[in-house]
Design an enzyme around this catalytic site. Structure first.
Site, PDB file in Angstrom:
ATOM      1  N   ASP A 188       0.238   7.234   0.694  1.00  0.00           N
ATOM      2  CA  ASP A 188      -0.588   7.898   1.697  1.00  0.00           C
ATOM      3  C   ASP A 188       0.219   8.802   2.618  1.00  0.00           C
ATOM      4  O   ASP A 188      -0.335   9.422   3.529  1.00  0.00           O
ATOM      5  CB  ASP A 188      -1.382   6.868   2.515  1.00  0.00           C
ATOM      6  CG  ASP A 188      -0.508   5.841   3.216  1.00  0.00           C
ATOM      7  OD1 ASP A 188       0.580   5.519   2.702  1.00  0.00           O
ATOM      8  OD2 ASP A 188      -0.913   5.345   4.286  1.00  0.00           O
ATOM      9  N   HIS A 189       1.531   8.905   2.373  1.00  0.00           N
ATOM     10  CA  HIS A 189       2.383   9.827   3.125  1.00  0.00           C
ATOM     11  C   HIS A 189       3.089  10.837   2.222  1.00  0.00           C
ATOM     12  O   HIS A 189       3.638  11.809   2.724  1.00  0.00           O
ATOM     13  CB  HIS A 189       3.434   9.039   3.922  1.00  0.00           C
ATOM     14  CG  HIS A 189       2.848   8.154   4.967  1.00  0.00           C
ATOM     15  ND1 HIS A 189       2.775   8.507   6.296  1.00  0.00           N
ATOM     16  CD2 HIS A 189       2.264   6.933   4.868  1.00  0.00           C
ATOM     17  CE1 HIS A 189       2.194   7.524   6.979  1.00  0.00           C
ATOM     18  NE2 HIS A 189       1.869   6.569   6.129  1.00  0.00           N
ATOM     19  N   HIS A 208       9.511  -0.696   8.396  1.00  0.00           N
ATOM     20  CA  HIS A 208       8.361  -0.617   7.488  1.00  0.00           C
ATOM     21  C   HIS A 208       8.859  -0.500   6.041  1.00  0.00           C
ATOM     22  O   HIS A 208       8.396  -1.209   5.153  1.00  0.00           O
ATOM     23  CB  HIS A 208       7.500   0.571   7.886  1.00  0.00           C
ATOM     24  CG  HIS A 208       6.235   0.709   7.108  1.00  0.00           C
ATOM     25  ND1 HIS A 208       5.284  -0.268   7.051  1.00  0.00           N
ATOM     26  CD2 HIS A 208       5.767   1.735   6.340  1.00  0.00           C
ATOM     27  CE1 HIS A 208       4.277   0.121   6.297  1.00  0.00           C
ATOM     28  NE2 HIS A 208       4.548   1.340   5.848  1.00  0.00           N
ATOM     29  N   HIS A 210       5.552   5.806   0.626  1.00  0.00           N
ATOM     30  CA  HIS A 210       4.217   5.286   0.324  1.00  0.00           C
ATOM     31  C   HIS A 210       3.244   6.424   0.008  1.00  0.00           C
ATOM     32  O   HIS A 210       3.327   7.517   0.568  1.00  0.00           O
ATOM     33  CB  HIS A 210       3.698   4.449   1.488  1.00  0.00           C
ATOM     34  CG  HIS A 210       4.423   3.142   1.629  1.00  0.00           C
ATOM     35  ND1 HIS A 210       4.350   2.354   2.752  1.00  0.00           N
ATOM     36  CD2 HIS A 210       5.238   2.479   0.766  1.00  0.00           C
ATOM     37  CE1 HIS A 210       5.094   1.263   2.582  1.00  0.00           C
ATOM     38  NE2 HIS A 210       5.641   1.320   1.397  1.00  0.00           N
ATOM     39  N   HIS A 268       8.363   8.411   4.574  1.00  0.00           N
ATOM     40  CA  HIS A 268       8.668   7.330   3.637  1.00  0.00           C
ATOM     41  C   HIS A 268       7.864   7.521   2.355  1.00  0.00           C
ATOM     42  O   HIS A 268       7.022   8.425   2.272  1.00  0.00           O
ATOM     43  CB  HIS A 268       8.439   5.958   4.267  1.00  0.00           C
ATOM     44  CG  HIS A 268       7.029   5.682   4.698  1.00  0.00           C
ATOM     45  ND1 HIS A 268       6.402   6.366   5.714  1.00  0.00           N
ATOM     46  CD2 HIS A 268       6.120   4.769   4.253  1.00  0.00           C
ATOM     47  CE1 HIS A 268       5.174   5.896   5.881  1.00  0.00           C
ATOM     48  NE2 HIS A 268       4.974   4.926   4.997  1.00  0.00           N
ATOM     49  N   HIS A 279      -0.617   7.023  11.641  1.00  0.00           N
ATOM     50  CA  HIS A 279      -1.946   6.428  11.504  1.00  0.00           C
ATOM     51  C   HIS A 279      -2.644   6.373  12.863  1.00  0.00           C
ATOM     52  O   HIS A 279      -2.001   6.298  13.904  1.00  0.00           O
ATOM     53  CB  HIS A 279      -1.857   4.999  10.953  1.00  0.00           C
ATOM     54  CG  HIS A 279      -1.464   4.928   9.527  1.00  0.00           C
ATOM     55  ND1 HIS A 279      -2.376   4.967   8.491  1.00  0.00           N
ATOM     56  CD2 HIS A 279      -0.230   4.811   8.941  1.00  0.00           C
ATOM     57  CE1 HIS A 279      -1.728   4.877   7.335  1.00  0.00           C
ATOM     58  NE2 HIS A 279      -0.432   4.782   7.581  1.00  0.00           N
ATOM     59  N   ASP A 295       5.204   5.561   9.973  1.00  0.00           N
ATOM     60  CA  ASP A 295       4.732   4.192  10.185  1.00  0.00           C
ATOM     61  C   ASP A 295       5.743   3.342  10.939  1.00  0.00           C
ATOM     62  O   ASP A 295       5.563   2.131  11.061  1.00  0.00           O
ATOM     63  CB  ASP A 295       4.421   3.529   8.836  1.00  0.00           C
ATOM     64  CG  ASP A 295       3.131   4.047   8.227  1.00  0.00           C
ATOM     65  OD1 ASP A 295       2.478   4.901   8.861  1.00  0.00           O
ATOM     66  OD2 ASP A 295       2.776   3.616   7.114  1.00  0.00           O
TER      67      ASP A 295
END
Length: 249
Positions: free
Chosen positions: A58-59, A110, A56, A54, A172, A134
């Protein structure tokens, strides 16, 4: 198929998947490109593809740097918001990297464009694996930000819940926090108690998927396991009704 688990940032995981015959490699959810490339070089692999679950940061924030260094790199995902995306994937689409098969599974909840990736090799003793970002973590799931509760349930109970229950590589490391929460919500749940004891005993997620050893992955957003079993005790029901069910990712 060999999977390198790469912990980064505060609690994220990146992954490097290596096709052992050709040494072709694909990465999943690149947040720290320098760290990934160090491991690619050390493994003597050739990185050809990035699979992003996805959009975001942090990915996906490492995609742009990887493409700058290698303009031929393919960056794949289901959401046009993914940084440096080169091709948008569709639900059910299948890819091939040498002996490795990849099935793309849209798992909204998410985010609306969240894609999970199911990988396997034919005639291989190793179990298949799903990279769930996520959408699904061990004993939890990502916060529902953009989709409906029904879409999230479909993603967890139907799309992911019908896969072989062997190995989950999630985005995570929230295992202990999730299981401690689950035990407060369902203190009579023997499955949660056993899983929490296993996690506290020092199981090392850097050696592989947390969930691969017990076939149990409770999602606290909907109270179901990957096998679709309702995890509820009548004595726990009042506590469950008062509790917050979402994981922060």
């Amino acid at each position: 198929m060999r999977v390198k688990v790469i912990p980064v940032l505060e609690d994220n995981y990146m992954y490097l998947v290596i096709e052992e015959n050709t040494r072709e490699a694909l990465a999943v959810d690149v947040a720290v490109p320098k760290r990934l490339l160090e491991i690619v070089v050390r493994e003597g692999a050739s990185l050809t593809t990035v699979l992003t679950t996805h959009h975001h940061w942090d990915h996906a924030r490492g995609n742009a740097e990887l493409v700058r260094l290698n303009p031929r790199l393919a960056v794949l995902g289901a959401d046009e918001r993914i940084c440096a995306l080169t091709r948008r994937l569709a639900h059910g689409e299948e890819l091939r990297f040498g002996a490795i098969h990849v099935r793309c599974l849209l798992t909204p909840g998410h985010t609306t464009g969240h894609m999970s990736y199911f990988l396997w090799e034919d005639e291989c003793p190793d179990p298949p694996a799903v990279f769930s970002g996520d959408a699904l973590t061990v004993a939890g799931c990502g916060r529902r930000l953009e989709s409906s509760a029904q879409q999230m349930y479909q993603s967890l109970a139907k799309t992911l819940g019908t896969l072989p229950p062997e190995t989950v590589f999630c985005g995570h490391e929230h295992t202990l926090a999730n299981l401690e929460f689950a035990q407060k919500v369902e203190p009579c749940n023997d499955h949660v108690r056993t899983k929490l004891s296993w996690a506290k005993a020092g199981a090392d997620p850097s050696q592989g998927a947390w969930s691969s050893q017990t076939n149990l992955c409770v999602t606290r957003a909907c109270g179901h396991s990957r096998r679709g079993t309702r995890m509820m005790c009548p004595r726990c029901r009042p506590l469950w009704a008062r509790s917050s069910f979402t994981t922060l990712s």
